[in-house]
Design a protein around this motif. Structure first.
Motif, short mmCIF file in Angstrom:
data_model
loop_
_atom_site.label_atom_id
_atom_site.label_comp_id
_atom_site.label_asym_id
_atom_site.label_seq_id
_atom_site.Cartn_x
_atom_site.Cartn_y
_atom_site.Cartn_z
N PRO A 160 1.92 12.10 0.86
CA PRO A 160 1.24 11.16 2.05
C PRO A 160 1.20 11.02 3.35
CG PRO A 160 2.73 10.66 0.26
CD PRO A 160 3.21 11.37 0.95
N ALA A 161 0.00 10.14 4.06
CA ALA A 161 -0.53 10.36 5.86
C ALA A 161 1.29 9.86 6.06
CB ALA A 161 -1.30 9.43 5.52
N PRO A 162 1.34 10.28 7.28
CA PRO A 162 2.87 10.11 8.11
C PRO A 162 3.09 8.54 8.89
CG PRO A 162 1.33 11.57 9.35
CD PRO A 162 0.56 11.08 8.18
N SER A 163 1.23 8.33 9.19
CA SER A 163 1.02 6.68 9.57
C SER A 163 0.21 6.08 8.31
CB SER A 163 0.91 6.80 10.76
OG SER A 163 0.26 7.61 10.50
N GLU A 164 -0.07 5.24 8.71
CA GLU A 164 -1.04 4.42 7.82
C GLU A 164 -2.64 5.03 8.25
OE1 GLU A 164 -2.87 1.27 5.87
OE2 GLU A 164 -1.11 2.09 5.88
N PRO A 165 -3.48 5.48 6.83
CA PRO A 165 -4.12 6.52 7.21
C PRO A 165 -5.27 5.36 7.47
CG PRO A 165 -3.67 5.62 4.94
CD PRO A 165 -2.47 5.47 5.93
N ASP A 166 -6.74 6.15 7.92
CA ASP A 166 -8.16 5.16 7.80
C ASP A 166 -8.32 4.90 6.62
OD1 ASP A 166 -8.39 5.21 11.41
OD2 ASP A 166 -8.22 7.39 9.91
N VAL A 167 -8.15 5.99 5.50
CA VAL A 167 -9.01 5.78 4.08
C VAL A 167 -8.15 6.28 3.28
CG1 VAL A 167 -10.35 7.92 4.45
CG2 VAL A 167 -11.48 5.86 2.74
N ARG A 168 -7.87 5.83 2.19
CA ARG A 168 -7.66 7.10 0.39
C ARG A 168 -8.27 7.10 0.16
NH1 ARG A 168 -3.15 2.96 2.02
NH2 ARG A 168 -0.68 3.90 2.10
N LEU A 169 -8.54 8.14 -0.91
CA LEU A 169 -9.15 8.28 -2.12
C LEU A 169 -8.25 8.35 -3.02
CD1 LEU A 169 -11.14 10.69 0.16
CD2 LEU A 169 -11.84 7.98 -0.17
N VAL A 170 -7.98 8.22 -4.28
CA VAL A 170 -7.25 8.84 -5.42
C VAL A 170 -8.62 9.15 -5.93
CG1 VAL A 170 -6.31 7.74 -7.46
CG2 VAL A 170 -6.20 6.86 -4.83
N LEU A 171 -8.83 10.10 -6.76
CA LEU A 171 -9.07 11.16 -8.15
C LEU A 171 -9.17 11.93 -8.53
CD1 LEU A 171 -11.62 13.27 -5.96
CD2 LEU A 171 -9.48 12.08 -5.15
N ASP A 172 -9.67 11.86 -9.66
CA ASP A 172 -9.02 12.99 -10.34
C ASP A 172 -9.36 14.70 -10.35
OD1 ASP A 172 -12.13 13.77 -11.89
OD2 ASP A 172 -11.02 11.91 -13.14
N ARG A 194 -15.71 6.95 -9.27
CA ARG A 194 -14.92 8.47 -9.94
C ARG A 194 -13.93 9.07 -9.09
NH1 ARG A 194 -18.47 13.63 -11.90
NH2 ARG A 194 -16.67 14.60 -12.27
N VAL A 195 -14.28 7.44 -7.42
CA VAL A 195 -13.15 8.17 -6.55
C VAL A 195 -13.00 6.48 -6.13
CG1 VAL A 195 -12.84 8.28 -4.25
CG2 VAL A 195 -14.13 10.52 -5.30
N GLU A 196 -11.76 6.19 -6.10
CA GLU A 196 -11.10 5.04 -5.81
C GLU A 196 -10.91 4.86 -3.86
OE1 GLU A 196 -7.13 2.41 -6.08
OE2 GLU A 196 -7.89 3.30 -7.51
N VAL A 197 -11.55 4.24 -3.64
CA VAL A 197 -11.84 3.99 -1.50
C VAL A 197 -10.61 3.19 -1.70
CG1 VAL A 197 -12.78 3.74 0.39
CG2 VAL A 197 -13.78 5.26 -1.74
N THR A 198 -10.05 2.67 -1.19
CA THR A 198 -8.95 1.67 0.36
C THR A 198 -9.11 2.36 1.95
OG1 THR A 198 -7.34 2.27 -0.50
CG2 THR A 198 -8.10 0.52 -1.63
N GLY A 199 -9.24 1.53 2.15
CA GLY A 199 -9.19 1.00 4.07
C GLY A 199 -10.42 0.42 4.65
N GLU A 200 -9.82 0.93 5.86
CA GLU A 200 -11.09 0.13 6.62
C GLU A 200 -12.01 0.77 7.88
OE1 GLU A 200 -9.11 -3.48 7.95
OE2 GLU A 200 -8.95 -4.47 6.31
#
Length: 210
Positions: A160-172, A194-200
């Motif tokens: 994981p990113a060492p600090s809060e990322p700008d965006v997270r991607l979850v995909l297979d 097909r990709v879950e995107v979270t972040g601002e």
């Protein structure tokens, strides 16, 4: 053991001179691994399946001699030696990106003998991102993070990113493979669910809006 004598094509051509430095088998893949920042020899060996210890040690010595990498000792409690790219070595990022893009049609189906590491998808995903920022990626094989638009430093890292990322991607892995092959863009994959995107922020917005 001292570095081996440099072999040369003895051609007054910048392509030939570049290949004098990075044309040996494994050298550019070592660069790929060191784009993650300082790495221990044992970590490099683990993430370069198929390379012998003698060849890896020889290539690292050559890279030190040629000014592409340096070796230093971590302060306690680490106290281990690590290798990292010099500024000259980091300049190989666009070379690897261009080579990776050119090689997309060669990927084909994964062979039973093909090894895979999650962070090997880092460079294809970097090519698919627009704008600077920290991106955390979650795959079945593991998590890694990217520094899009990074200059003079690591461009990705394991976990994981060492600090809060700008965006997270979850995909297979199938989706990530399709992106790596050039069969699918990251924006298309997001649009298709097909990709879950979270972040601002800018990166997340660019992916959502396409």
């Amino acid at each position: 053991m001292s570095p081996r004598a440099r072999r040369s094509y003895d051609q007054y051509c910048s392509v030939a001179r570049a290949l004098d430095l990075v044309g040996d088998r494994w050298t550019l893949l070592i660069v790929r691994e060191l784009l993650a920042g300082p790495r221990r020899y044992t970590d490099l060996h683990a993430d370069l399946p198929g390379v012998s210890t003698d060849v890896l040690a020889s290539r690292l010595r050559d890279m030190e001699r040629d000014g592409l990498a340096t070796r230093r000792r971590l302060p306690p409690p680490g106290a281990a030696y690590v290798y990292q790219l010099t500024c000259r070595g980091l300049e190989l990022l666009p070379v690897l990106q261009a080579l990776g893009e050119w090689g997309q049609p060669e990927l084909g189906e994964r062979r039973p003998t093909d090894a895979v590491r999650a962070h090997w998808f880092a460079l294809p995903l970097l090519r698919a991102l627009e704008g600077p920022g920290v991106v955390e990626v979650s795959l079945e094989e593991g998590d890694f993070h990217l520094y899009a638009g990074a200059e003079n430093g690591p461009v990705y890292g394991d976990g994981p990113a060492p600090s809060e990322p700008d965006v997270r991607l979850v995909l297979d892995t199938d989706t990530c493979t399709a992106i790596s092959r050039g069969e699918l863009t990251l924006v298309q994959a997001v649009r298709d669910g097909r990709v879950e995107v979270t972040g601002e922020g800018v990166l997340a917005k660019a992916l959502w809006e396409g």
